[in-house]
Design an enzyme around this catalytic site. Sequence first.
Site, mmCIF file in Angstrom:
data_model
loop_
_atom_site.group_PDB
_atom_site.id
_atom_site.type_symbol
_atom_site.label_atom_id
_atom_site.label_comp_id
_atom_site.label_asym_id
_atom_site.label_seq_id
_atom_site.Cartn_x
_atom_site.Cartn_y
_atom_site.Cartn_z
ATOM 1 C CG HIS A 97 -0.176 -0.246 2.502
ATOM 2 N ND1 HIS A 97 0.205 -1.512 2.923
ATOM 3 C CD2 HIS A 97 0.312 0.613 3.423
ATOM 4 C CE1 HIS A 97 0.869 -1.419 4.051
ATOM 5 N NE2 HIS A 97 0.956 -0.140 4.383
ATOM 6 C CG HIS A 99 1.583 5.047 4.327
ATOM 7 N ND1 HIS A 99 0.854 4.981 5.488
ATOM 8 C CD2 HIS A 99 2.248 3.874 4.242
ATOM 9 C CE1 HIS A 99 1.089 3.824 6.096
ATOM 10 N NE2 HIS A 99 1.928 3.126 5.349
HETATM 11 P P1 5GP Z 1 2.542 -0.020 7.176
HETATM 12 O O1 5GP Z 1 3.254 0.189 8.464
HETATM 13 O O2 5GP Z 1 2.337 -1.490 6.853
HETATM 14 O O3 5GP Z 1 3.161 0.725 6.030
HETATM 15 O O4 5GP Z 1 1.126 0.645 7.360
HETATM 16 C C1 5GP Z 1 -0.018 -0.026 7.738
HETATM 17 C C2 5GP Z 1 -1.064 1.028 7.998
HETATM 18 O O5 5GP Z 1 -2.326 0.393 7.984
HETATM 19 C C3 5GP Z 1 -0.924 1.707 9.369
HETATM 20 O O6 5GP Z 1 -0.738 3.107 9.176
HETATM 21 C C4 5GP Z 1 -2.233 1.379 10.081
HETATM 22 O O7 5GP Z 1 -2.739 2.472 10.808
HETATM 23 C C5 5GP Z 1 -3.154 1.014 8.926
HETATM 24 N N1 5GP Z 1 -4.174 0.028 9.278
HETATM 25 C C6 5GP Z 1 -3.965 -1.166 9.887
HETATM 26 N N2 5GP Z 1 -5.145 -1.833 10.040
HETATM 27 C C7 5GP Z 1 -6.096 -1.022 9.481
HETATM 28 C C8 5GP Z 1 -7.505 -1.170 9.330
HETATM 29 O O8 5GP Z 1 -8.127 -2.163 9.723
HETATM 30 N N3 5GP Z 1 -8.159 -0.145 8.697
HETATM 31 C C9 5GP Z 1 -7.498 0.979 8.250
HETATM 32 N N4 5GP Z 1 -8.243 1.921 7.642
HETATM 33 N N5 5GP Z 1 -6.166 1.130 8.382
HETATM 34 C C10 5GP Z 1 -5.477 0.147 8.999
#
Ligand code: 5GP
Length: 130
Positions: A97, A99
């Site tokens: 994903h 951001h």
């Molecule tokens: P990463 O650290 O993998 O780049 O980011 C994962 C992101 O997913 C985090 O910023 C976290 O807040 C978001 N996230 C995790 N679980 C959920 C969820 O169930 N719904 C939403 N909308 N965001 C999520």
Amino acid sequence: MCVFCEIIKGNIPSAKVYEDDDVLAILDISQTTKGHTLVMPKKHYETFLDMPEDEYASLMKTVQKLAGQITRNLKANGCNILINTKEAAGQTVMHTHVHIIPRYDSNDTIEIGFKENKFDLSEVLNEIKG
Ligand code: 5GP
Ligand code: ZN
């Protein structure tokens, strides 16, 4: 099944910013800054390095469009576009994903800093090029 696949299937609710056949964009639950958005391919790829080039290119076209829309409409001063790739880089959800993090001022609730290190640039280049 991974949490983002569950969201894509509609089994877990989300605040949808944008959706088409291949891409879903939702508000990040953490809202690091107002409008913090996650853009993801609907197909499960663990990291962006696993995506076919054309699918990645098309994902990033959507990211650019949404980043413009979000920054403009939320009257942000800029935005960070961030892809955490693998655990070592802070990836916690293993469904790639992007951001989009709108930035408002120097006191907003995120800090991204680059500290300096001393590496021999020609050695680094040789390593990268293999
Ligand atoms: P990463 O650290 O993998 O780049 O980011 C994962 C992101 O997913 C985090 O910023 C976290 O807040 C978001 N996230 C995790 N679980 C959920 C969820 O169930 N719904 C939403 N909308 N965001 C999520
Ligand atoms: Zn998934």
